[in-house]
Design an enzyme around this catalytic site. Structure first.
Site, PDB file in Angstrom:
ATOM      1  N   GLU A   1      -6.265   3.544  -6.070  1.00 13.09           N
ATOM      2  CA  GLU A   1      -7.724   3.647  -5.260  1.00 13.09           C
ATOM      3  C   GLU A   1      -8.344   4.935  -5.896  1.00 13.09           C
ATOM      4  O   GLU A   1      -7.975   5.970  -5.634  1.00 13.09           O
ATOM      5  CB  GLU A   1      -7.583   3.738  -3.598  1.00 13.09           C
ATOM      6  CG  GLU A   1      -8.859   3.748  -3.168  1.00 13.09           C
ATOM      7  CD  GLU A   1      -8.714   4.303  -1.579  1.00 13.09           C
ATOM      8  OE1 GLU A   1      -9.602   3.591  -0.984  1.00 13.09           O
ATOM      9  OE2 GLU A   1      -7.789   4.825  -1.436  1.00 13.09           O
TER      10      GLU A   1
ATOM     11  N   ASP B   1       0.754  -1.023   0.144  1.00 15.47           N
ATOM     12  CA  ASP B   1       0.013  -0.074  -0.146  1.00 15.47           C
ATOM     13  C   ASP B   1       0.925   1.213   0.059  1.00 15.47           C
ATOM     14  O   ASP B   1       1.800   1.447   0.848  1.00 15.47           O
ATOM     15  CB  ASP B   1      -0.894   0.090   1.538  1.00 15.47           C
ATOM     16  CG  ASP B   1      -2.199   0.340   0.896  1.00 15.47           C
ATOM     17  OD1 ASP B   1      -2.423   1.309   0.312  1.00 15.47           O
ATOM     18  OD2 ASP B   1      -3.156  -0.295   1.575  1.00 15.47           O
TER      19      ASP B   1
ATOM     20  N   HIS C   1     -10.873  -3.157   3.138  1.00 15.84           N
ATOM     21  CA  HIS C   1     -10.901  -2.735   4.543  1.00 15.84           C
ATOM     22  C   HIS C   1     -11.518  -1.886   4.753  1.00 15.84           C
ATOM     23  O   HIS C   1     -11.765  -1.253   6.326  1.00 15.84           O
ATOM     24  CB  HIS C   1      -9.353  -2.698   4.853  1.00 15.84           C
ATOM     25  CG  HIS C   1      -8.755  -1.425   4.099  1.00 15.84           C
ATOM     26  ND1 HIS C   1      -8.393  -1.571   2.800  1.00 15.84           N
ATOM     27  CD2 HIS C   1      -8.433  -0.185   4.489  1.00 15.84           C
ATOM     28  CE1 HIS C   1      -7.997  -0.431   2.412  1.00 15.84           C
ATOM     29  NE2 HIS C   1      -8.012   0.526   3.449  1.00 15.84           N
TER      30      HIS C   1
ATOM     31  N   ASP D   1      -3.174   4.650  -2.571  1.00 16.71           N
ATOM     32  CA  ASP D   1      -4.258   5.219  -1.659  1.00 16.71           C
ATOM     33  C   ASP D   1      -4.648   6.554  -2.215  1.00 16.71           C
ATOM     34  O   ASP D   1      -3.919   7.331  -2.639  1.00 16.71           O
ATOM     35  CB  ASP D   1      -3.684   5.249  -0.244  1.00 16.71           C
ATOM     36  CG  ASP D   1      -4.980   5.672   0.767  1.00 16.71           C
ATOM     37  OD1 ASP D   1      -5.722   4.837   1.071  1.00 16.71           O
ATOM     38  OD2 ASP D   1      -4.410   6.767   1.481  1.00 16.71           O
TER      39      ASP D   1
END
Length: 532
Positions: free
Chosen positions: A268, A98, A329, A200
């Protein structure tokens, strides 16, 4: 050239705090992941994506990074990571990290310098603005975690911007020095052998230069959370972000033994499909896979899903590769949204659609959201607006491995409660049950690996009535028919006229369905794969 590895891949997301505790402190770590690599290899996945493991105060559980080029001691060391990477690669499993480029922790040395004074060389590494005329925030932008997105700094007499928590100041990606530093972070991990990144909140990186107010959201309701009070027109998805995404892609493509690059970037991006497609790149290549979250929010109805899939496939740019995901998540688990019976059907959908599939840990067990008592809530998203119960803890609970103490996750009390049904819903128990959803995932992944038509083949919807979603997958002489009954009543699917002999490869239910010369009788909540 053969297709890159990630096009046929199934990627497994690991939330490291909750996967496996290797040192007995009640929280998962790198050593724990290493202990479970044989499970993952046996499941049949191709890559793991590990949520943040960098040094962090853990205010947002790793998404507040204080050092981008190290490992938090709670998870292990750089040597532990290198060992895990080698162990994964030895089993044929790729490793994605990530990458959190939009914001750092307020304890990152960069921000400590930035807030030291207005004249500090790193002042412009973050977004500082004077107060409005009335002394309040510079504009009306709202944090995704509620409240103003601006925090007053008394020492230097300015506000700084934070799209999330006050402890997560946004970096200034218009500053070339910030870009250079963050691109070096990517190279640091690529040089260690990492196979790619999930990036992210990519669409947040650039903000409108003049910082105008965002327009109000006419559809706002307080139950949605304060972040929805305005539309993020000026604080996200700015045109300049695409040059940054293209540079990230160029860096990724410069690595790889094939010479054409085999490192994967997944962005994302929570945007409508038409805007999502821009992140594949128009003038230059950008993300290999802009995350497609549509199945998470989809109306679970056959015609609605057929339209969603068709629209997405039609919108893909030339060379754009699709991807699908049922959970992560941040969002409710698929078994909570659809129930256990349809979670099995959803698994078949995920693993037979055209494109890369991303699987969230525990979904292969049919884990549901775990109710978290208020006094045990840990997620800052929920703690900021407690009455709305927006916390993400229910989908981040420990993986139940067996029937021993603490479900084999840890020898100590886990950091979050286990699922209440862990004595029966655990890996060891479900591996012994031929009809369990875990065994279904094993079979689905094995069939996907054995039939290229399911991974990279052509896709075509079939005519179907009622609650049935049906489609074909073809690759060369290989032809498969997938039929999914999304309802609780028996359904009949007329098979294509040019199919003369269909063979059952898999049903989501125990017994075989009835296949007639011209039709298929589906039982309630049943999905099947036929070889035609």
């Amino acid at each position: 050239m053969t297709a890159p590895w990630w096009q046929s891949a199934v990627i497994y997301q690991i939330y490291p705090r909750s996967f496996q505790d290797g040192n007995g402190d009640g929280m998962g770590d790198l050593g724990g992941i290493g202990q479970r690599l044989d499970y993952l290899a046996g499941l049949g996945i191709d890559a793991i994506w590990i949520s943040p493991i960098y040094p962090s105060p853990m205010v947002d559980f790793g998404y507040d990074v204080s050092d981008y080029c190290d490992i938090d001691p709670r998870f292990g060391t750089l040597a532990d990571f290198d060992a895990l990477l080698a162990q994964a690669h030895a089993r044929g499993i790729k490793v994605l990290l990530d990458f959190v480029p939009n914001h750092s922790s307020d304890r990152h040395p960069w921000f400590v310098e930035s807030r030291a004074s207005r004249k500090n060389p790193k002042r412009d590494w973050y977004l500082w603005r004077d107060a409005a005329a009335d002394g309040g925030p510079p504009n009306n932008w709202v944090s995704d975690f509620g409240g103003s997105a601006w925090e007053w700094d008394e020492a230097t007499g300015q506000y700084y911007y934070h799209a999330f928590l006050t402890q997560q100041p946004d970096l200034n990606w218009r500053n070339p020095a910030v870009q250079a530093a963050m691109f070096d972070v990517m190279r640091f991990w690529f040089d260690r052998g990492v196979d790619g990144f999930r990036i992210d909140v990519l669409w947040h990186l650039i903000k409108a230069e003049s910082f105008p107010d965002n327009p109000p959201n006419a559809a706002y309701h307080p139950a949605l959370g304060e972040m929805h009070r305005v539309l993020q027109l000026h604080s996200t998805d700015q045109p300049e972000v695409h040059a940054i995404a293209a540079e990230m892609r160029a860096i990724a493509d410069s690595y790889g033994a094939t010479g054409r690059g085999d490192r994967l970037l997944i962005g994302e991006i929570y945007l409508p499909v038409d805007r999502l497609m821009h992140y594949y790149g128009r003038e230059r290549p950008e993300m290999h896979l802009p995350f497609n979250f549509q199945l998470i929010d989809a109306v679970w109805e056959a015609r609605a899903l057929a339209a969603l899939i068709s629209t997405y496939e039609a919108a893909l740019p030339p060379g754009g590769w699709p991807n699908w995901v049922l959970g992560n998540h941040d969002r409710p688990r698929v078994a909570t949204r659809l129930g256990q019976a349809q979670a099995r059907v959803a698994a078949m959908l995920l693993l037979t659609l055209r494109g890369t599939a991303i699987l969230y840990y525990g979904d292969e067990l049919g884990l549901s959201d775990v109710p978290i008592p208020l006094e045990q809530e840990r997620d800052p998203r929920g703690l900021r607006e407690p009455g709305l119960r927006l916390g993400r803890d229910p989908v981040r609970t420990p993986m139940p491995w067996d029937g021993s103490v603490h479900a084999g996750f840890s020898t100590a009390q886990p950091w979050l409660p286990l699922n209440a049904d862990w004595p029966t819903r655990n890996v060891a128990r479900m591996m012994q049950e031929p009809a369990s959803i875990l065994r279904l995932y094993h079979r689905l992944l094995a069939i996907r690996r054995a039939h290229p038509a399911l991974a990279i083949g052509d896709f075509a919807l079939l005519e179907a009535d009622g609650d049935v979603l049906a489609y074909e997958r073809r690759e060369g002489a290989q032809r498969l028919i997938i039929a999914l009954n999304l309802g609780g009543h028996p359904q009949r699917l007329a098979l294509p006229r040019d199919t003369t002999d269909c063979r059952l490869l898999l049903s989501t239910l125990a017994a075989a369905p009835l296949i007639e010369s011209d039709g298929l009788l589906l039982r309630p909540d049943e999905g099947v794969i036929l070889a035609a």
